[in-house]
Design a protein around this motif. Structure first.
Motif, PDB file in Angstrom:
ATOM      1  N   PRO A   1      13.319  -9.503  -6.403  1.00  0.00           N
ATOM      2  CA  PRO A   1      11.947  -9.630  -6.964  1.00  0.00           C
ATOM      3  C   PRO A   1      11.278  -8.136  -7.830  1.00  0.00           C
ATOM      4  N   VAL A   2      10.943  -8.483  -8.659  1.00  0.00           N
ATOM      5  CA  VAL A   2      10.401  -7.474  -9.694  1.00  0.00           C
ATOM      6  C   VAL A   2       8.922  -6.894  -9.108  1.00  0.00           C
ATOM      7  N   TYR A   3       8.988  -5.720  -8.960  1.00  0.00           N
ATOM      8  CA  TYR A   3       7.369  -5.100  -8.744  1.00  0.00           C
ATOM      9  C   TYR A   3       7.493  -3.544  -9.111  1.00  0.00           C
ATOM     10  N   ASP A   4       6.304  -3.117  -9.056  1.00  0.00           N
ATOM     11  CA  ASP A   4       6.044  -1.828  -9.634  1.00  0.00           C
ATOM     12  C   ASP A   4       4.262  -1.664  -9.093  1.00  0.00           C
ATOM     13  N   TYR A   5       4.417  -0.662  -8.255  1.00  0.00           N
ATOM     14  CA  TYR A   5       3.114  -0.464  -7.480  1.00  0.00           C
ATOM     15  C   TYR A   5       3.066   1.255  -7.624  1.00  0.00           C
ATOM     16  N   TRP A   6       1.588   1.470  -7.639  1.00  0.00           N
ATOM     17  CA  TRP A   6       1.322   2.857  -7.615  1.00  0.00           C
ATOM     18  C   TRP A   6       0.314   3.217  -6.623  1.00  0.00           C
ATOM     19  N   GLY A   7       0.442   4.697  -6.133  1.00  0.00           N
ATOM     20  CA  GLY A   7      -0.534   4.845  -5.109  1.00  0.00           C
ATOM     21  C   GLY A   7      -1.942   5.419  -5.842  1.00  0.00           C
ATOM     22  N   GLN A   8      -2.987   5.919  -5.283  1.00  0.00           N
ATOM     23  CA  GLN A   8      -4.208   6.344  -5.662  1.00  0.00           C
ATOM     24  C   GLN A   8      -4.082   7.766  -6.258  1.00  0.00           C
TER      25      GLN A   8
ATOM     26  N   HIS B   1       0.707  -1.154   0.138  1.00  0.00           N
ATOM     27  CA  HIS B   1      -0.236  -0.009  -0.013  1.00  0.00           C
ATOM     28  C   HIS B   1       1.024   1.278   0.061  1.00  0.00           C
ATOM     29  N   LEU B   2       0.404   2.448  -0.768  1.00  0.00           N
ATOM     30  CA  LEU B   2       1.145   3.445  -0.773  1.00  0.00           C
ATOM     31  C   LEU B   2       0.272   4.545  -0.619  1.00  0.00           C
ATOM     32  N   ALA B   3       0.545   5.284   0.633  1.00  0.00           N
ATOM     33  CA  ALA B   3      -0.056   6.134   1.238  1.00  0.00           C
ATOM     34  C   ALA B   3       0.227   7.767   1.011  1.00  0.00           C
ATOM     35  N   GLU B   4      -0.530   8.308   0.035  1.00  0.00           N
ATOM     36  CA  GLU B   4       0.111   9.719  -0.361  1.00  0.00           C
ATOM     37  C   GLU B   4      -0.958  10.682   0.522  1.00  0.00           C
ATOM     38  N   SER B   5      -0.123  11.840   0.851  1.00  0.00           N
ATOM     39  CA  SER B   5      -0.823  13.032   1.384  1.00  0.00           C
ATOM     40  C   SER B   5       0.020  14.227   1.213  1.00  0.00           C
ATOM     41  N   GLY B   6      -0.867  15.072   1.477  1.00  0.00           N
ATOM     42  CA  GLY B   6      -0.176  16.661   1.312  1.00  0.00           C
ATOM     43  C   GLY B   6      -0.628  17.506   0.054  1.00  0.00           C
ATOM     44  N   GLY B   7      -1.717  16.810  -0.789  1.00  0.00           N
ATOM     45  CA  GLY B   7      -2.280  17.660  -1.837  1.00  0.00           C
ATOM     46  C   GLY B   7      -3.210  18.686  -1.351  1.00  0.00           C
ATOM     47  N   GLY B   8      -3.736  19.562  -2.096  1.00  0.00           N
ATOM     48  CA  GLY B   8      -4.646  20.349  -1.829  1.00  0.00           C
ATOM     49  C   GLY B   8      -4.656  21.626  -3.019  1.00  0.00           C
ATOM     50  N   LEU B   9      -5.497  22.678  -2.311  1.00  0.00           N
ATOM     51  CA  LEU B   9      -5.743  23.817  -2.824  1.00  0.00           C
ATOM     52  C   LEU B   9      -4.480  24.858  -2.301  1.00  0.00           C
ATOM     53  N   VAL B  10      -3.755  25.481  -3.300  1.00  0.00           N
ATOM     54  CA  VAL B  10      -2.708  26.717  -3.047  1.00  0.00           C
ATOM     55  C   VAL B  10      -2.820  27.555  -4.040  1.00  0.00           C
ATOM     56  N   GLN B  11      -2.480  28.960  -3.713  1.00  0.00           N
ATOM     57  CA  GLN B  11      -2.347  29.969  -4.559  1.00  0.00           C
ATOM     58  C   GLN B  11      -1.195  29.968  -5.272  1.00  0.00           C
ATOM     59  N   PRO B  12      -1.264  30.585  -6.408  1.00  0.00           N
ATOM     60  CA  PRO B  12       0.024  30.642  -7.207  1.00  0.00           C
ATOM     61  C   PRO B  12       1.327  31.362  -6.598  1.00  0.00           C
ATOM     62  N   GLY B  13       2.289  30.905  -6.627  1.00  0.00           N
ATOM     63  CA  GLY B  13       3.503  31.266  -5.866  1.00  0.00           C
ATOM     64  C   GLY B  13       3.608  30.564  -4.663  1.00  0.00           C
ATOM     65  N   GLY B  14       2.653  29.600  -4.200  1.00  0.00           N
ATOM     66  CA  GLY B  14       2.867  29.005  -2.919  1.00  0.00           C
ATOM     67  C   GLY B  14       3.427  27.564  -2.982  1.00  0.00           C
ATOM     68  N   SER B  15       3.456  27.011  -1.794  1.00  0.00           N
ATOM     69  CA  SER B  15       4.405  25.627  -1.655  1.00  0.00           C
ATOM     70  C   SER B  15       3.500  24.641  -1.141  1.00  0.00           C
ATOM     71  N   LEU B  16       3.792  23.490  -1.576  1.00  0.00           N
ATOM     72  CA  LEU B  16       3.202  22.203  -0.984  1.00  0.00           C
ATOM     73  C   LEU B  16       4.244  21.138  -0.683  1.00  0.00           C
TER      74      LEU B  16
END
Length: 119
Positions: A104-111, A3-18
């Motif tokens: 062992p070969v693997y390739d997993y993606w988050g949501q 399982h790949l758990a992503e976080s930190g996305g959202g809405l930001v104004q131009p020039g901002g950071s995430l």
């Protein structure tokens, strides 16, 4: 199960950071692999943003390297993406990936996590 758990996305104004985070769990080994961030806009192909090998080698999309920084913490099985001076064209769904090309070969993606840059 991996399982790949992503976080930190959202809405930001131009020039901002995430800062995006992605933590991998489920028994995947953490040597000889690559973790990375990709992004996709509806109707377009998914593109590589930045990747980081377990040995610490980073690679970037040339158009983003001046504003984005990838880093990782092997102990926490986590990869980060620091995004600065964000612009509306950075709006996309950002996906985390972990891949290993040798056995062992693997390739997993988050949501995916949505990043929206808008005033």
């Amino acid at each position: 199960q991996v399982h790949l758990a992503e976080s930190g996305g959202g809405l930001v104004q131009p020039g901002g950071s995430l800062r995006l985070s992605c933590t991998v769990s489920g028994g995947v080994g953490f040597s000889g692999n690559m973790m990375g961030w990709y992004r996709q806009v509806p109707g377009s192909q998914r593109e590589m943003v930045a990747t980081l090998t377990s040995g610490g080698t980073a690679d970037y999309n040339r158009s983003l390297r001046d504003r984005f920084t990838i880093s990782g913490d092997n102990r926490k099985h986590t990869v980060y993406l620091e995004m600065n001076n964000l612009q509306p064209e950075d709006t996309a769904v950002y996906y985390c990936r972990v891949r290993r090309r040798i056995t062992p070969v693997y390739d997993y993606w988050g949501q995916g996590t949505q990043v929206t840059v808008s005033s």
